[in-house]
Design a protein around this motif. Structure first.
Motif, PDB file in Angstrom:
ATOM      1  N   HIS A 131       0.884  -1.125   0.006  1.00  0.00           N
ATOM      2  CA  HIS A 131       0.169  -0.133   0.123  1.00  0.00           C
ATOM      3  C   HIS A 131       0.902   1.288  -0.083  1.00  0.00           C
ATOM      4  O   HIS A 131       0.517   1.887  -0.687  1.00  0.00           O
ATOM      5  N   ARG A 174       2.227   1.997  -3.168  1.00  0.00           N
ATOM      6  CA  ARG A 174       1.524   2.326  -4.227  1.00  0.00           C
ATOM      7  C   ARG A 174       0.987   3.668  -4.693  1.00  0.00           C
ATOM      8  O   ARG A 174       0.921   4.226  -5.565  1.00  0.00           O
ATOM      9  N   THR A 175       1.292   4.345  -3.510  1.00  0.00           N
ATOM     10  CA  THR A 175       0.980   5.938  -3.425  1.00  0.00           C
ATOM     11  C   THR A 175       1.928   6.643  -4.297  1.00  0.00           C
ATOM     12  O   THR A 175       1.642   7.255  -5.181  1.00  0.00           O
ATOM     13  N   THR A 232       1.551   5.813  -7.876  1.00  0.00           N
ATOM     14  CA  THR A 232       0.474   6.330  -8.364  1.00  0.00           C
ATOM     15  C   THR A 232       0.884   7.714  -8.971  1.00  0.00           C
ATOM     16  O   THR A 232       0.343   7.794 -10.310  1.00  0.00           O
ATOM     17  N   ALA A 233       1.648   8.445  -8.403  1.00  0.00           N
ATOM     18  CA  ALA A 233       2.162   9.676  -8.788  1.00  0.00           C
ATOM     19  C   ALA A 233       2.959   9.469  -9.916  1.00  0.00           C
ATOM     20  O   ALA A 233       3.056  10.190 -11.035  1.00  0.00           O
ATOM     21  N   ALA A 253       3.542   6.939 -11.996  1.00  0.00           N
ATOM     22  CA  ALA A 253       2.723   6.354 -13.244  1.00  0.00           C
ATOM     23  C   ALA A 253       1.783   7.556 -14.016  1.00  0.00           C
ATOM     24  O   ALA A 253       1.921   7.767 -15.050  1.00  0.00           O
ATOM     25  N   GLY A 254       1.391   8.209 -13.019  1.00  0.00           N
ATOM     26  CA  GLY A 254       0.431   9.176 -13.414  1.00  0.00           C
ATOM     27  C   GLY A 254       1.159  10.489 -14.265  1.00  0.00           C
ATOM     28  O   GLY A 254       0.952  10.713 -15.252  1.00  0.00           O
ATOM     29  N   ALA A 255       2.439  10.981 -13.696  1.00  0.00           N
ATOM     30  CA  ALA A 255       2.895  11.734 -14.084  1.00  0.00           C
ATOM     31  C   ALA A 255       3.718  11.556 -15.582  1.00  0.00           C
ATOM     32  O   ALA A 255       3.724  12.361 -16.465  1.00  0.00           O
ATOM     33  N   GLY A 286       2.406   9.356 -17.234  1.00  0.00           N
ATOM     34  CA  GLY A 286       1.408   8.997 -18.449  1.00  0.00           C
ATOM     35  C   GLY A 286       1.174  10.549 -18.962  1.00  0.00           C
ATOM     36  O   GLY A 286       0.961  10.306 -20.319  1.00  0.00           O
ATOM     37  N   LEU A 287       1.298  11.332 -18.243  1.00  0.00           N
ATOM     38  CA  LEU A 287       0.710  12.589 -18.746  1.00  0.00           C
ATOM     39  C   LEU A 287       1.770  13.000 -19.809  1.00  0.00           C
ATOM     40  O   LEU A 287       1.531  13.499 -20.956  1.00  0.00           O
ATOM     41  N   ASN A 306       2.161  10.730 -23.030  1.00  0.00           N
ATOM     42  CA  ASN A 306       1.019  10.806 -23.984  1.00  0.00           C
ATOM     43  C   ASN A 306       0.909  12.239 -24.682  1.00  0.00           C
ATOM     44  O   ASN A 306      -0.051  12.712 -25.012  1.00  0.00           O
ATOM     45  N   ALA A 339       0.534  15.201 -23.078  1.00  0.00           N
ATOM     46  CA  ALA A 339      -0.340  16.286 -22.518  1.00  0.00           C
ATOM     47  C   ALA A 339       0.416  17.596 -22.471  1.00  0.00           C
ATOM     48  O   ALA A 339      -0.153  18.568 -22.094  1.00  0.00           O
ATOM     49  N   LEU A 340       1.818  17.509 -22.183  1.00  0.00           N
ATOM     50  CA  LEU A 340       2.612  18.765 -22.057  1.00  0.00           C
ATOM     51  C   LEU A 340       3.497  19.079 -23.038  1.00  0.00           C
ATOM     52  O   LEU A 340       4.286  19.984 -22.684  1.00  0.00           O
ATOM     53  N   THR A 385       3.494  -1.549 -10.964  1.00  0.00           N
ATOM     54  CA  THR A 385       1.856  -1.598 -10.394  1.00  0.00           C
ATOM     55  C   THR A 385       1.143  -2.707 -10.648  1.00  0.00           C
ATOM     56  O   THR A 385       0.537  -3.283  -9.627  1.00  0.00           O
TER      57      THR A 385
END
Lengths: 128, 666
Positions: B442, B445-446, B449-450, B452-454, B456-457, B460, B462-463, B485
């Protein structure tokens, strides 16, 4: 008809906060207010007047469900949908969150590219 | 063969048999019979009186008065005619009788001119001879003489009954002697006062003294006097009376019981001591006490075995036990080692006599499972293996593990031999490990998450645009964060499964749509390896599964197949019905699974050859999780593999088959 503009995001991890804010603002075009705790959210919610609330479940101090029950006194959650974000995805837990008044549970780790679309679809289910 | 000149009784064979059984022919004279012939001669006033027994060749005289011959041939015997009837046979003058006129006994010595014979019967009623009187002049018996002869004949018959009883008693005695002599246990008889009257050879051997030497000695003298004294005191206390002494110490209990058994130390005359079990019972004749029978069993061998078992049991962690279940309500522990005390807080004796105490110490939540598993083991005669919690005292709780083998008893019921050991420490460590894995996962994971999210953006777009080399590096970082993950998700799933915390939403549903869904969602992944997924045929099978968990299993099997099959080939999914089950097979055309890896393929973190240069992204938990998931849904999972390819399959119980839609209906 109401329009989805302002999103209140409650999340104790600053990094996740930043990723979600960027995803929602850049890809969704929303205005996002990030809060680090349930208490901060309660303090800010009326001033910010959000259209949608994203709430982390596991937070130190006041957790997501506790924050939600307090928020209900300040916000009409019939109009302002609340979605939980959590890594816990046991089916009976999802049901429990729904009964607390949450509209949806967004599973962590979330996909930043589709987060905005997810939020929008929940919102349109309510205001459809 | 000369013609027979005399008549035969109807059942001659049985008659001869009865005669032989009396074992009387050619035996010495006996007073009892001689008295009868003397009386007969006296009363009938004849010079000759005989007890004559007729066998197949002759008449033989058991007793005779006035005649020297011991026997005469049968054809000459008057008696052979007398035994044809049951009354007195009288011949007043043989010269007037064609049957006897030419008889040598008439024409010559002893010149018979008168004969009267009363048949004598064997105990079973066969006329085997006569009591007869003979005169040398013709005459008739007076009525009184006839009556007397009849009575005397009957007395002779009764004498034969006594004779037969004596024969039977002698046989009985011989049998008893043989039994006593050959008995493997020591048998001793005493009189009413406990003085030895008889010992069998085994007793002589056990005591090291002859029956003769011990005759008349008190049975008590063979036992340890201190033990006798202690027992006497105990009996006195129990019965609130003065302590008995002497033989009464041994016989005291026989007032209430038919037998009494106690262990004693036998003291032999050579000074050796021996543990024995003494069983004492009264010998009665018509309610009258005539002595006691004592049986001595040498317990030294048993004591040795007991000590051996006890010493071994002391060294075993946990408790050893023997458990007998007669039926669902009746059970007990004939044996439990001392190790039962720390585990159940009761003694081996309590387990034997009050086995319910043991069950009362089992945690109430686990008790139904324990009962059910015991019942199942009894029904299937399968090994009993169960982990459960017990409370040896109201304030303590232990985890224990029981393992034992059942065996059906001939008289009904089931018997188990096995052991129960304390596994609290193992459970505590398992719990800590589960907590640790769950917490760490757990916590991991936190940040993930950040990350993978960053990534990913950025990846892909996004920036905005990036230089290609930077985009490539970030793509690698993003893919690996995805992999991490997956690994953490698998770890958490595995922990949930082992801890029994994973909830299944089982629902009856058709299998076909689930398979189609699985193929659809894994096609994109398979395309990365240039692999096509194909579902062969359709099926109507209905299964009871958790949709998401079955998808998880199918995704694992399909992605494994896509990874390991020959690039460019097709992975086939086949459905086959199988005796109340349905089997789903995922067939690839890969190089097969190395043989040495096959045995642990379903183990956690199992991956073939770590040095394999082939890229095989995966956590090594997939198949272990799949196995658990399928088994939780009452299914089985397995595989076959050769150099031509591998087939992974799972079978699920069929719930019911939906009848195929009728043609023409909509």
């Amino acid at each position: 008809m109401a329009e989805l503009k302002r999103i209140l995001h409650v999340e104790d991890d600053r990094s996740i906060q930043a990723v979600a804010k960027l995803a929602l603002e850049t890809l969704g075009g929303f205005e996002v207010l990030s809060c680090l705790s349930g208490q901060e959210a309660l303090d800010q919610v009326q001033g910010f007047n959000p259209d949608f609330i994203l709430l982390d479940v596991m937070m130190p101090g006041m957790d997501g469900p506790a924050t939600l029950s307090k928020l209900r006194e300040l916000v009409d959650i019939e109009q302002v949908p609340v979605a939980f974000m959590t890594a816990k995805v046991q089916p009976q837990e999802i049901e429990q969150y729904r009964q607390l008044g949450a509209r949806e549970v967004i599973v962590k780790p979330f996909d930043p590219m589709t987060l905005a679309a997810q939020v929008r679809s929940i919102w349109s289910r309510v205001h459809g | 063969m000369p013609e027979r000149s005399y008549p035969l009784p109807a059942d001659e064979y049985a008659r001869l048999q009865a005669l032989l059984e009396l074992q009387i022919l050619d035996t010495p004279a006996e007073e009892a019979f001689d008295d009868l012939t003397r009386l007969a001669a006296l009363i009938c006033e004849t010079p000759i009186a005989l007890v004559s027994l007729i066998d197949d060749q002759r008449q033989w005289f058991k007793s005779r008065v006035g005649l020297d011959a011991r026997e005469t041939p049968r054809e000459q015997a008057f008696c052979t005619h007398a035994i044809l009837g049951s009354e007195i046979f009288e011949v007043p003058d043989p010269l007037d009788d064609p049957r006897f006129r030419d008889n040598p006994l008439v024409t010559g010595t002893p010149n018979i001119r008168f004969y009267a014979g009363m048949p004598v019967s064997s105990p079973d009623g066969q006329r085997i001879g006569t009591l007869c009187v003979i005169d040398r002049q013709p005459r008739l018996l007076s009525p009184a003489q006839r009556q007397a002869l009849q009575h005397l004949g009957q007395i002779a018959s009764r004498q034969l009954i006594l004779r037969r009883q004596a024969i039977l008693q002698a046989r009985e005695a011989a049998l008893q002697r043989a039994l006593l002599n050959s008995a493997g246990c020591a048998l001793l008889c005493t009189d009413n006062q406990g003085q030895l009257t008889y010992l069998n050879p085994t007793a002589e051997q056990l005591l090291g003294q002859s029956a003769k030497a011990l005759h008349g000695q008190s049975l008590c003298r063979l036992l340890d006097p201190r033990e006798l004294q202690a027992r006497a005191l105990l009996l006195g206390l129990q019965q609130h009376s003065p302590a008995p002494n002497g033989f009464a110490v041994l016989s005291a209990e026989l007032a209430e019981h038919d037998t009494s058994s106690h262990e004693w130390t036998l003291q032999r005359s050579d000074g050796a001591e021996l543990p024995v079990l003494l069983t004492l019972s009264p010998i009665r004749n018509d309610q009258q006490l005539i002595g006691y029978l004592a049986i001595l069993q040498d317990m030294s061998q048993r004591q040795l075995f007991q000590q051996r078992l006890q010493r071994i049991a002391e060294q075993v962690p946990g408790m050893l036990f023997q458990f007998i279940r007669e039926d669902a309500q009746h059970f007990y522990f004939p044996y439990a080692s001392e190790g039962i005390r720390p585990i159940f807080g009761i003694s081996p004796q309590q387990a034997a006599q009050e086995s319910h105490l043991l069950f009362e110490r089992i945690d109430s939540e686990d008790l139904p499972h324990v009962r059910a598993s015991v019942a199942r083991s009894a029904a299937e005669l399968s090994p009993w293996h169960q982990e459960f919690r017990v409370r040896p005292t109201p304030n303590s709780l232990l985890w224990v593990e029981a393992r034992s083998m059942p065996q059906a008893l001939r008289e009904g019921g089931v018997q188990w031999h096995g052991f129960i050991s304390d596994i609290s420490e193992r459970k505590r460590i398992e719990h800590l490990k589960a907590e640790f894995v769950s917490t760490v996962s757990h916590e991991l994971r936190t940040p993930l998450t950040a990350i993978a999210g960053a990534l990913g953006l950025v990846v892909n777009g996004a920036l905005g645009e990036m230089p290609p080399s930077m985009a490539e590096m970030l793509r690698i970082a993003e893919q690996n964060s995805q992999r991490l993950t997956l690994l953490i998700n698998d770890l958490l799933d595995m922990e949930k499964l082992s801890a029994g915390k994973m909830v299944f939403q089982l629902r009856n549903q058709p299998l076909q749509p689930l398979l189609e869904e699985a193929l659809d969602s894994n096609r994109t992944y398979a395309e990365r390896f240039a692999v096509t997924l194909q579902l062969k045929g359709g099926c109507t099978a209905q299964v009871c599964v958790d949709r998401l968990r079955l998808q998880q299993v199918l995704a694992n099997l399909l992605s494994n197949a896509a990874k390991f099959t020959t690039p460019g080939s097709t992975v086939e999914v086949q459905v086959t019905p199988l005796d109340g089950q349905v089997r789903v097979s995922v067939i690839d055309k890969g190089p097969g699974i190395p043989e040495e890896f096959q045995v642990r393929i379903f183990d956690k973190f199992a991956q073939a050859d770590a040095s394999d240069s082939r890229p095989s992204p995966g956590t090594g938990l997939g198949l272990a999780i799949s196995k658990e998931l399928i088994e939780r849904m009452d299914g089985t999972i397995g595989f076959t593999s050769s150099s031509q390819g591998s087939t992974f399959w799972f079978s699920l119980p069929l719930v019911e088959t939906i009848p195929p839609a009728e043609p023409g209906s909509d």
